[in-house]
Scaffold this motif. Structure first.
Motif, short mmCIF file in Angstrom:
data_model
loop_
_atom_site.label_atom_id
_atom_site.label_comp_id
_atom_site.label_asym_id
_atom_site.label_seq_id
_atom_site.Cartn_x
_atom_site.Cartn_y
_atom_site.Cartn_z
N SER A 158 26.83 -4.62 -32.92
CA SER A 158 25.65 -3.75 -32.99
C SER A 158 24.72 -3.92 -31.79
CB SER A 158 24.86 -4.03 -34.28
OG SER A 158 24.41 -5.37 -34.29
N GLU A 159 25.07 -4.82 -30.88
CA GLU A 159 24.20 -5.10 -29.75
C GLU A 159 24.88 -4.78 -28.42
OE1 GLU A 159 23.88 -8.80 -31.45
OE2 GLU A 159 21.73 -8.75 -31.81
N ILE A 160 24.07 -4.68 -27.40
CA ILE A 160 24.58 -4.31 -26.08
C ILE A 160 24.02 -5.24 -25.01
CG2 ILE A 160 24.75 -1.86 -26.70
CD1 ILE A 160 22.16 -1.50 -24.93
N ILE A 161 24.72 -5.27 -23.88
CA ILE A 161 24.14 -5.80 -22.65
C ILE A 161 23.93 -4.59 -21.74
CG2 ILE A 161 24.55 -7.17 -20.57
CD1 ILE A 161 26.02 -9.18 -22.21
N ALA A 162 22.71 -4.44 -21.24
CA ALA A 162 22.39 -3.25 -20.45
C ALA A 162 21.60 -3.63 -19.21
CB ALA A 162 21.60 -2.25 -21.29
N GLU A 163 21.69 -2.76 -18.22
CA GLU A 163 20.86 -2.89 -17.03
C GLU A 163 19.78 -1.82 -17.10
OE1 GLU A 163 21.31 -1.57 -12.50
OE2 GLU A 163 22.65 -3.24 -12.99
N VAL A 164 18.53 -2.24 -17.01
CA VAL A 164 17.41 -1.31 -17.04
C VAL A 164 16.75 -1.30 -15.67
CG1 VAL A 164 15.22 -0.69 -18.14
CG2 VAL A 164 17.02 -1.80 -19.49
N SER A 165 16.64 -0.11 -15.07
CA SER A 165 15.93 0.04 -13.79
C SER A 165 14.49 0.40 -14.10
CB SER A 165 16.58 1.14 -12.94
OG SER A 165 17.93 0.82 -12.66
N ILE A 166 13.57 -0.49 -13.76
CA ILE A 166 12.17 -0.27 -14.13
C ILE A 166 11.47 0.56 -13.05
CG2 ILE A 166 9.97 -1.37 -14.68
CD1 ILE A 166 11.51 -3.78 -15.69
N THR A 167 11.15 1.78 -13.40
CA THR A 167 10.41 2.67 -12.49
C THR A 167 9.04 3.02 -13.07
OG1 THR A 167 11.41 4.62 -13.49
CG2 THR A 167 12.53 3.68 -11.59
N ASN A 168 8.88 2.81 -14.36
CA ASN A 168 7.61 3.09 -15.03
C ASN A 168 7.42 2.01 -16.09
OD1 ASN A 168 5.29 4.28 -15.94
ND2 ASN A 168 6.30 5.95 -17.00
N ILE A 169 6.84 0.90 -15.69
CA ILE A 169 6.81 -0.28 -16.55
C ILE A 169 6.02 -0.02 -17.84
CG2 ILE A 169 4.76 -1.33 -15.51
CD1 ILE A 169 6.43 -4.02 -15.64
N PRO A 170 6.56 -0.40 -18.99
CA PRO A 170 5.86 -0.19 -20.26
C PRO A 170 4.54 -0.95 -20.32
CG PRO A 170 8.17 -0.77 -20.62
CD PRO A 170 7.87 -1.02 -19.18
N ASP A 171 3.60 -0.44 -21.11
CA ASP A 171 2.29 -1.10 -21.23
C ASP A 171 2.43 -2.52 -21.75
OD1 ASP A 171 1.05 1.19 -20.35
OD2 ASP A 171 0.67 1.97 -22.37
N GLU A 172 3.44 -2.74 -22.62
CA GLU A 172 3.64 -4.07 -23.19
C GLU A 172 3.98 -5.13 -22.16
OE1 GLU A 172 4.99 -1.26 -24.19
OE2 GLU A 172 5.37 -1.20 -26.35
N LEU A 173 4.48 -4.68 -20.99
CA LEU A 173 4.90 -5.62 -19.95
C LEU A 173 4.03 -5.58 -18.70
CD1 LEU A 173 8.75 -4.96 -20.16
CD2 LEU A 173 7.52 -6.94 -21.06
N LEU A 174 3.09 -4.66 -18.67
CA LEU A 174 2.29 -4.45 -17.47
C LEU A 174 1.40 -5.66 -17.17
CD1 LEU A 174 1.51 -2.46 -15.22
CD2 LEU A 174 -0.28 -1.58 -16.74
N ASN A 175 1.70 -6.29 -16.03
CA ASN A 175 0.91 -7.46 -15.57
C ASN A 175 0.88 -8.60 -16.59
OD1 ASN A 175 0.19 -6.11 -13.15
ND2 ASN A 175 -1.48 -5.06 -14.22
N LYS A 176 1.93 -8.71 -17.38
CA LYS A 176 1.99 -9.77 -18.39
C LYS A 176 3.15 -10.71 -18.13
CE LYS A 176 -0.07 -7.28 -22.30
NZ LYS A 176 0.16 -6.79 -23.68
N LYS A 177 2.92 -11.98 -18.35
CA LYS A 177 4.03 -12.92 -18.32
C LYS A 177 4.91 -12.68 -19.54
CE LYS A 177 1.25 -16.47 -16.02
NZ LYS A 177 0.68 -17.84 -16.11
#
Length: 236
Positions: A158-177
């Motif tokens: 039910s799970e995957i390994i994927a490559e995500v190209s970040i071009t529009n970073i989500p708010d949850e990750l913006l400037n966050k460790k």
């Protein structure tokens, strides 16, 4: 048209056909299909068989995939008509050439085509650079950098390994460790690798901060990956 020119034109067309197949496979992968599924559907479309099997539902369920499918099938029809025309012309001129010499030329052309095809599909350096180049263009043209394309690299139940190209970073990750982003606790996702724009991978720690331009290798369910990185209306 001379026979030599006919051979050159035919195998140039076949090489172009191979490149088109690889390009559309990459573009379909950017919409979330696995490489195996994307390649199978692209070959089906380019050979004018249409997109086949129950997996075709994956194509028609997305507006972007349907547009890609239309363009792919159009290319397939154009190539089919052109190739048939060239084959007929080629055989009509065979009687004017030395048969042995013609066979040698054809064998050389086939060997050259096989080498190019093998390099595109099997030689990691060539394949990775070609994939990266086409992906970069595809992201800009198809998504205009408003969406973080997902390439599924492998499926494990039910799970995957994927490559995500970040071009529009989500708010949850913006400037966050990462340790403060709750990616693991809220989405049950594990970021395995971060690849910076210089194409060098960096170790992932709690101190890692993701930025636009990064590519990440991530493990989890496709649903949760899309939930975090994809605006569904833009993805469709």
């Amino acid at each position: 048209m001379s026979t030599d020119f006919a051979i050159l034109a035919f195998f140039t067309l076949m090489l172009t056909y191979l490149l088109i197949c690889e390009i559309f496979t990459i573009l379909f992968r950017l919409t979330g299909l696995t490489e195996e599924t994307a390649r199978f559907q692209v070959i089906s479309m380019l050979t004018t068989c249409g997109f086949t099997t129950s997996e075709s539902e994956l194509v028609i369920s997305s507006r972007k995939r349907k547009k890609l499918a239309f363009i792919t099938i159009l290319f397939g029809y154009i190539f089919s008509v052109t190739i048939v025309s060239m084959i007929i012309n080629f055989f009509m001129r065979l009687k004017d050439e030395n048969s042995f010499l013609m066979i040698v030329k054809i064998i050389i052309a086939i060997i050259f085509l096989i080498i190019i095809g093998y390099s595109l599909l099997k030689v990691n350096f060539v394949k990775n650079n070609f994939d990266h180049f086409i992906s970069k263009i595809g992201v800009k043209v198809m998504f205009r950098n408003k969406h973080n394309p997902i390439m599924v690299l492998g499926i494990f139940k039910s799970e995957i390994i994927a490559e995500v190209s970040i071009t529009n970073i989500p708010d949850e990750l913006l400037n966050k460790k990462l340790k403060n982003s709750y990616v693991r606790s809220n989405y049950n996702l594990q970021i395995l690798t971060v690849i910076k724009e210089n194409r060098k991978s960096e170790p992932v720690t709690g101190e890692t901060i993701l930025e636009n331009g990064d590519r990440i290798i991530i493990f989890g369910t496709l649903k949760n990956v899309k939930k975090l990185f994809v605006k569904e209306k833009q993805f469709q």
